[in-house]
Design an enzyme around this catalytic site. Sequence first.
Site, mmCIF file in Angstrom:
data_model
loop_
_atom_site.group_PDB
_atom_site.id
_atom_site.type_symbol
_atom_site.label_atom_id
_atom_site.label_comp_id
_atom_site.label_asym_id
_atom_site.label_seq_id
_atom_site.Cartn_x
_atom_site.Cartn_y
_atom_site.Cartn_z
ATOM 1 N N ARG A 127 2.167 8.914 -6.695
ATOM 2 C CA ARG A 127 1.831 10.268 -7.182
ATOM 3 C C ARG A 127 2.053 10.504 -8.670
ATOM 4 N NH1 ARG A 127 -1.249 10.554 -2.983
ATOM 5 N NH2 ARG A 127 -0.350 11.352 -1.063
ATOM 6 N N HIS A 160 -5.543 -0.340 5.792
ATOM 7 C CA HIS A 160 -5.191 0.504 6.958
ATOM 8 C C HIS A 160 -6.247 0.517 8.064
ATOM 9 C CE1 HIS A 160 -7.642 3.154 4.537
ATOM 10 N NE2 HIS A 160 -6.657 3.582 3.759
ATOM 11 N N HIS A 166 0.849 -1.206 0.000
ATOM 12 C CA HIS A 166 0.000 0.000 0.000
ATOM 13 C C HIS A 166 0.875 1.244 0.000
ATOM 14 C CE1 HIS A 166 -3.996 1.866 1.581
ATOM 15 N NE2 HIS A 166 -3.271 2.776 0.945
ATOM 16 N N HIS A 211 -11.017 1.210 1.369
ATOM 17 C CA HIS A 211 -10.744 2.292 2.309
ATOM 18 C C HIS A 211 -12.060 2.500 3.065
ATOM 19 C CE1 HIS A 211 -9.355 6.556 3.276
ATOM 20 N NE2 HIS A 211 -10.652 6.619 3.500
ATOM 21 N N ASP A 245 -8.991 3.777 -3.229
ATOM 22 C CA ASP A 245 -8.350 4.230 -1.990
ATOM 23 C C ASP A 245 -8.195 5.755 -1.941
ATOM 24 O OD1 ASP A 245 -7.049 3.733 0.529
ATOM 25 O OD2 ASP A 245 -5.213 4.369 -0.476
ATOM 26 N N ASP A 255 1.187 2.533 3.752
ATOM 27 C CA ASP A 255 0.326 3.634 3.279
ATOM 28 C C ASP A 255 1.178 4.894 3.060
ATOM 29 O OD1 ASP A 255 -1.832 5.097 2.435
ATOM 30 O OD2 ASP A 255 -2.806 5.209 4.393
#
Length: 429
Positions: free
Chosen positions: A64, A231, A60, A178, A151, A304
Amino acid sequence: MKVLLKNAFLIDPQVELNIKGDLLIEDGVISKIDTSIKENVDEIFDLKNLVVVPGFADAHVHLREPGREDEETVQSGIEAGMNGGFSALCCMPNTEPAIDCAEVVTFVKDRAANSLVDVYPIGAVTKKREGKELALLGEMYEAGVVGFSDDGDPISTSKIMKYALEYSSMFDLPIIEHCEDKSLTENGVMNESINSTKFGLPPHPSLAEVIIALRDIAILRYTGGKLHLAHISAKETVEVLRLAKKEGLNITGEVTPHHFSLTDDAVENYDTNTKVNPPLRTQQDVNALIEALKDGTIDIIASDHAPHSIEEKEWEYIYAPFGMIGLETSIGLTLTKLYHSKILSIEEIIYKMSINPRKIFKLKEAVIKPGAAANLTILDLEKEWIVDKFSFKSKSINTPFHGWKLKGKSAGVINNSKFFFENKLIDLI
């Protein structure tokens, strides 16, 4: 090229390997394992007091690119992964444009080609991650995604989740959720608790997480398929995951190092690097997460990793974006908080950071045995070090752990006939 790793502790619970010895690599493939190997080789690395384990995979991360290359690129994420001890990364689709079609999947994979670190894109569940219409899941599967997620946001409706589980089961890939009921978290920036009142910050209740987890589990029970809860932060979510597993549903879960290392007390100084989604919770939640790691309810540890620019993180707490980086602190926090605290053994950590993520997301196998490709993480379990965000390879430095003293660190990574060791990248062919 022949390379000999000497005097290491070699540990792989998949093949019941736990010895101190040597490992011979020829042209990127493990050719021999023994307590002592004498061979004419091109190079010898003395790994005295270091531990060689199957290559760790972070399931995870946010890279970008495309869209916010000022915060992270695929290449800088790979370098951060190598520096952090990972030979594989799964990258989430909330890029600009989103990873919601074969062209963007291929773009990301091309950026990662010929690297030490394998990069596996996660495809969006809905087009543009808008929550309105299913994306082209089959097309993205053909292009190489290893799961589907929106997510950053939950799957918007029960109807779309039902379709997503049905379609993804055709490819035997998980839907990664999520868990956040947005109607309960509007404007919320930290955990709803006595601290949110004390600090005067809008609350983000744990109820929002468990409601979506319950919804998704009900749909999973109806449709079948594979569901992975990302998460997890709240003790209530841990309990519904535990019950769903006991029921025999095909469900897995993950936790981040920051959710088992920090509580919402850390928000007290309004450091925006503590603003994450889901938010840091209470000590009772942390205790539940640790218990779930111990009893196997939580399958994997994932960072994450969420890079953000300095400028954005310097906004006021309520306006700053959610997220912290984690690729280069994940192993250190895990070894400090779980291994040296005798919560998990090194074998259990190997399962949660290598074996389980590779199985759940069907990543390339990493196993220490003759004939297998050398896909290894090298750990210095006893190394004490101070986190210095300015030494990171990531393009972003948004971490609340700067200045923390940790015990345990990655010392190197081997994969794809490349060796990252002592801050140098060495070709093994």
